[in-house]
Design a protein around this motif. Structure first.
Motif, PDB file in Angstrom:
ATOM      1  N   ALA A   1      12.288   5.651   2.142  1.00  0.00           N
ATOM      2  CA  ALA A   1      13.438   5.299   2.973  1.00  0.00           C
ATOM      3  C   ALA A   1      14.253   6.530   3.359  1.00  0.00           C
ATOM      4  O   ALA A   1      14.823   6.586   4.455  1.00  0.00           O
ATOM      5  N   VAL A   2      14.305   7.521   2.479  1.00  0.00           N
ATOM      6  CA  VAL A   2      15.119   8.713   2.755  1.00  0.00           C
ATOM      7  C   VAL A   2      14.276   9.906   3.183  1.00  0.00           C
ATOM      8  O   VAL A   2      14.824  10.952   3.541  1.00  0.00           O
ATOM      9  N   ASN A   3      12.968   9.739   3.160  1.00  0.00           N
ATOM     10  CA  ASN A   3      12.064  10.784   3.640  1.00  0.00           C
ATOM     11  C   ASN A   3      10.926  10.146   4.440  1.00  0.00           C
ATOM     12  O   ASN A   3       9.754  10.184   4.034  1.00  0.00           O
ATOM     13  N   PRO A   4      11.264   9.551   5.583  1.00  0.00           N
ATOM     14  CA  PRO A   4      10.230   8.861   6.370  1.00  0.00           C
ATOM     15  C   PRO A   4       9.209   9.844   6.918  1.00  0.00           C
ATOM     16  O   PRO A   4       9.518  11.011   7.168  1.00  0.00           O
ATOM     17  N   ALA A   5       7.992   9.349   7.084  1.00  0.00           N
ATOM     18  CA  ALA A   5       6.937  10.191   7.650  1.00  0.00           C
ATOM     19  C   ALA A   5       7.217  10.448   9.127  1.00  0.00           C
ATOM     20  O   ALA A   5       7.666   9.554   9.852  1.00  0.00           O
TER      21      ALA A   5
ATOM     22  N   MET B   1       0.839  -1.192   0.000  1.00  0.00           N
ATOM     23  CA  MET B   1       0.000   0.000   0.000  1.00  0.00           C
ATOM     24  C   MET B   1       0.875   1.243   0.000  1.00  0.00           C
ATOM     25  O   MET B   1       1.618   1.491   0.940  1.00  0.00           O
ATOM     26  N   ALA B   2       0.740   2.014  -1.059  1.00  0.00           N
ATOM     27  CA  ALA B   2       1.619   3.162  -1.242  1.00  0.00           C
ATOM     28  C   ALA B   2       1.539   4.149  -0.081  1.00  0.00           C
ATOM     29  O   ALA B   2       2.563   4.692   0.350  1.00  0.00           O
ATOM     30  N   HIS B   3       0.326   4.366   0.454  1.00  0.00           N
ATOM     31  CA  HIS B   3       0.177   5.387   1.487  1.00  0.00           C
ATOM     32  C   HIS B   3       0.823   4.981   2.804  1.00  0.00           C
ATOM     33  O   HIS B   3       0.994   5.823   3.693  1.00  0.00           O
ATOM     34  N   GLU B   4       1.199   3.695   2.959  1.00  0.00           N
ATOM     35  CA  GLU B   4       1.813   3.236   4.205  1.00  0.00           C
ATOM     36  C   GLU B   4       3.331   3.280   4.173  1.00  0.00           C
ATOM     37  O   GLU B   4       3.958   3.163   5.230  1.00  0.00           O
ATOM     38  N   ARG B   5       3.912   3.430   3.018  1.00  0.00           N
ATOM     39  CA  ARG B   5       5.374   3.301   2.930  1.00  0.00           C
ATOM     40  C   ARG B   5       6.098   4.324   3.803  1.00  0.00           C
ATOM     41  O   ARG B   5       7.068   4.004   4.478  1.00  0.00           O
ATOM     42  N   GLY B   6       5.636   5.551   3.770  1.00  0.00           N
ATOM     43  CA  GLY B   6       6.276   6.580   4.571  1.00  0.00           C
ATOM     44  C   GLY B   6       6.193   6.300   6.056  1.00  0.00           C
ATOM     45  O   GLY B   6       7.159   6.518   6.804  1.00  0.00           O
TER      46      GLY B   6
ATOM     47  N   ILE C   1       5.753   3.305   7.519  1.00  0.00           N
ATOM     48  CA  ILE C   1       6.602   2.151   7.843  1.00  0.00           C
ATOM     49  C   ILE C   1       8.063   2.566   7.855  1.00  0.00           C
ATOM     50  O   ILE C   1       8.839   2.145   8.727  1.00  0.00           O
ATOM     51  N   ALA C   2       8.459   3.420   6.911  1.00  0.00           N
ATOM     52  CA  ALA C   2       9.819   3.951   6.921  1.00  0.00           C
ATOM     53  C   ALA C   2      10.083   4.705   8.216  1.00  0.00           C
ATOM     54  O   ALA C   2      11.178   4.626   8.787  1.00  0.00           O
ATOM     55  N   GLY C   3       9.065   5.429   8.710  1.00  0.00           N
ATOM     56  CA  GLY C   3       9.224   6.155   9.960  1.00  0.00           C
ATOM     57  C   GLY C   3       9.468   5.225  11.137  1.00  0.00           C
ATOM     58  O   GLY C   3      10.302   5.510  12.002  1.00  0.00           O
ATOM     59  N   VAL C   4       8.739   4.101  11.186  1.00  0.00           N
ATOM     60  CA  VAL C   4       8.936   3.127  12.262  1.00  0.00           C
ATOM     61  C   VAL C   4      10.380   2.622  12.255  1.00  0.00           C
ATOM     62  O   VAL C   4      11.066   2.623  13.288  1.00  0.00           O
ATOM     63  N   PHE C   5      10.850   2.196  11.101  1.00  0.00           N
ATOM     64  CA  PHE C   5      12.199   1.641  11.027  1.00  0.00           C
ATOM     65  C   PHE C   5      13.264   2.703  11.286  1.00  0.00           C
ATOM     66  O   PHE C   5      14.291   2.428  11.921  1.00  0.00           O
ATOM     67  N   THR C   6      13.022   3.916  10.839  1.00  0.00           N
ATOM     68  CA  THR C   6      13.986   4.998  11.078  1.00  0.00           C
ATOM     69  C   THR C   6      14.108   5.290  12.559  1.00  0.00           C
ATOM     70  O   THR C   6      15.221   5.432  13.095  1.00  0.00           O
ATOM     71  N   ARG C   7      12.964   5.379  13.247  1.00  0.00           N
ATOM     72  CA  ARG C   7      13.013   5.649  14.685  1.00  0.00           C
ATOM     73  C   ARG C   7      13.675   4.502  15.432  1.00  0.00           C
ATOM     74  O   ARG C   7      14.407   4.726  16.413  1.00  0.00           O
ATOM     75  N   ARG C   8      13.441   3.272  15.018  1.00  0.00           N
ATOM     76  CA  ARG C   8      14.097   2.137  15.668  1.00  0.00           C
ATOM     77  C   ARG C   8      15.612   2.204  15.501  1.00  0.00           C
ATOM     78  O   ARG C   8      16.366   1.964  16.448  1.00  0.00           O
ATOM     79  N   LEU C   9      16.044   2.514  14.292  1.00  0.00           N
ATOM     80  CA  LEU C   9      17.484   2.629  14.058  1.00  0.00           C
ATOM     81  C   LEU C   9      18.083   3.767  14.885  1.00  0.00           C
ATOM     82  O   LEU C   9      19.202   3.654  15.409  1.00  0.00           O
ATOM     83  N   GLN C  10      17.342   4.837  15.027  1.00  0.00           N
ATOM     84  CA  GLN C  10      17.850   5.996  15.766  1.00  0.00           C
ATOM     85  C   GLN C  10      18.036   5.697  17.254  1.00  0.00           C
ATOM     86  O   GLN C  10      18.967   6.233  17.881  1.00  0.00           O
ATOM     87  N   ILE C  11      17.174   4.860  17.818  1.00  0.00           N
ATOM     88  CA  ILE C  11      17.272   4.578  19.263  1.00  0.00           C
ATOM     89  C   ILE C  11      17.973   3.247  19.534  1.00  0.00           C
ATOM     90  O   ILE C  11      18.023   2.802  20.685  1.00  0.00           O
ATOM     91  N   GLY C  12      18.493   2.602  18.509  1.00  0.00           N
ATOM     92  CA  GLY C  12      19.215   1.347  18.702  1.00  0.00           C
ATOM     93  C   GLY C  12      18.313   0.160  18.936  1.00  0.00           C
ATOM     94  O   GLY C  12      18.743  -0.850  19.512  1.00  0.00           O
ATOM     95  N   MET C  13      17.077   0.236  18.474  1.00  0.00           N
ATOM     96  CA  MET C  13      16.109  -0.850  18.627  1.00  0.00           C
ATOM     97  C   MET C  13      16.164  -1.746  17.386  1.00  0.00           C
ATOM     98  O   MET C  13      16.302  -1.259  16.254  1.00  0.00           O
TER      99      MET C  13
END
Length: 355
Positions: A296-300, A222-227, A229-241
């Motif tokens: 991936a480079v512009n997460p929501a 689903m195109a509208h979810e990509r941003g 989902i990218a936000g979830v993974f970005t925040r996890r990477l940022q906090i070491g999760m």
């Protein structure tokens, strides 16, 4: 003597005129003749073909007559024309002139092959191997690494390096041609996305963006979810999760994956099991499309750290583990007992689950 000479000259002129007229009308007849086809046919012009060979083959097939005259016309009137390699459509109602025009314009049949977003490289190769009239130069029994070497790629693992799209090809083109074009497209699309990246990302190279994009691509259609989902993974990477995403587990399982992930699979270490490794896996796990690259480079923006599938292709996003566990109970209760869309309880308490 003079009269005889005059008569002879007149005769020669008349004869020459008659021959010229006969030649003209014969040529016109050859050019205006209808092609003898009752259904749509295809004329192959493979590499190395000459006009003489092409017209001779048509005559041998009974499609035209007087091929020699057609060849002479090409030599006289179309000497500078390049005979384009390819397949030409031959249709009922066409005459030789129409065919010559088609040959002159290089109006060849274009076939297409679609390489789908989210496919892995092996699926790309399967599609290429089954493409109609595409020359096969990369045997299917070759390993993906050998193919990468043959294509002179910068990385030995080719996953993620080819852009999914519909590619046109003509007779004489090969699987290498398609892959080279797909590789160039991915390099350009990735460079464009990286150029427009947001500040403060937890990824530092375009290749890391490609890896993350491939995971996003596999997580949702689903195109509208990509941003988001990218936000979830970005925040996890940022906090070491840990990312804890099932598609990476599946990719790491390879041929051992039989349609379901078991609890032991989530605990079994592989280079791609993001339930057991920190950060990103070593390579992409699929071929991401443009929207996944951009996500991936512009997460929501947001606060969610978890998501779970609803079962209809969409996801429920949660900010806290408590909210996530409630969503899991609501939407995963009918799943198989040994399937988990989030880690086992002990692991959840430590890191939580992306899905």
């Amino acid at each position: 003597m003079i009269k005889t000479a005059v008569y002879l000259l007149v005769f020669i002129v008349c004869l020459a005129g008659a021959v010229a007229a006969w030649g003209f009308f014969t040529l016109q007849s050859a050019l205006n003749q209808p092609l003898e086809v009752e259904v749509v046919d295809v004329l192959d012009v493979p590499p190395g073909s000459t006009p003489a060979r092409v017209f001779s083959s048509l005559e041998q097939r009974g499609i035209i007559e007087r091929a020699g005259w057609v060849r002479r016309y090409w030599q006289w009137q179309m000497a500078d024309t390049v005979l384009h390699v390819g397949e030409y459509r031959v249709e009922p109602g066409m005459d030789v002139r129409a065919l010559l025009d088609r040959l002159q314009r290089g109006d060849v049949i274009q076939r297409s092959i679609t390489l789908v977003e989210g496919w892995n490289f092996s699926q790309f190769r399967d599609a290429l191997a089954g493409a109609e009239r595409l020359e096969q130069t990369l045997p299917r029994e070759w390993s993906n690494q050998k193919v990468a070497a043959e294509l002179d790629l910068s990385r030995s693992h080719p996953e993620g390096l080819f852009f999914p799209d519909t590619y046109l090809y003509t007779l004489g083109m090969s699987d290498r041609d398609i892959l080279r074009r797909a590789h160039q497209r991915m390099q350009q699309e990735l460079a464009d996305a990286w150029e427009q990246r947001a500040d403060g990302l937890p990824i530092s190279t375009p290749y890391e963006a490609l890896i993350l994009a491939s995971i996003i691509e596999k997580e949702t259609g689903m195109a509208h979810e990509r941003g988001e989902i990218a936000g979830v993974f970005t925040r996890r990477l940022q906090i070491g999760m840990r990312l804890q995403t099932d598609p990476t587990v599946i990719y790491g399982m390879g041929e051992n994956y039989q349609g379901r992930i078991r609890r032991d699979d989530l605990r079994r270490p592989t280079p791609y099991n993001t339930y057991t490794i920190d950060g990103l896996p070593p390579t992409p796990i699929a071929m991401p499309g443009r929207e996944a690259l951009r996500a991936a480079v512009n997460p929501a923006p947001g606060k969610s750290l978890y998501f779970v599938a609803r079962g209809d292709g969409s996801h429920v996003f949660s900010e806290t583990l408590q909210q996530h566990n409630r969503a899991v109970r609501n939407y995963q209760i009918n799943r198989a007992a040994d399937y988990r869309s989030s880690p086992p309880p002990a692991e959840r308490d430590a890191n939580g689950g992306a899905e």
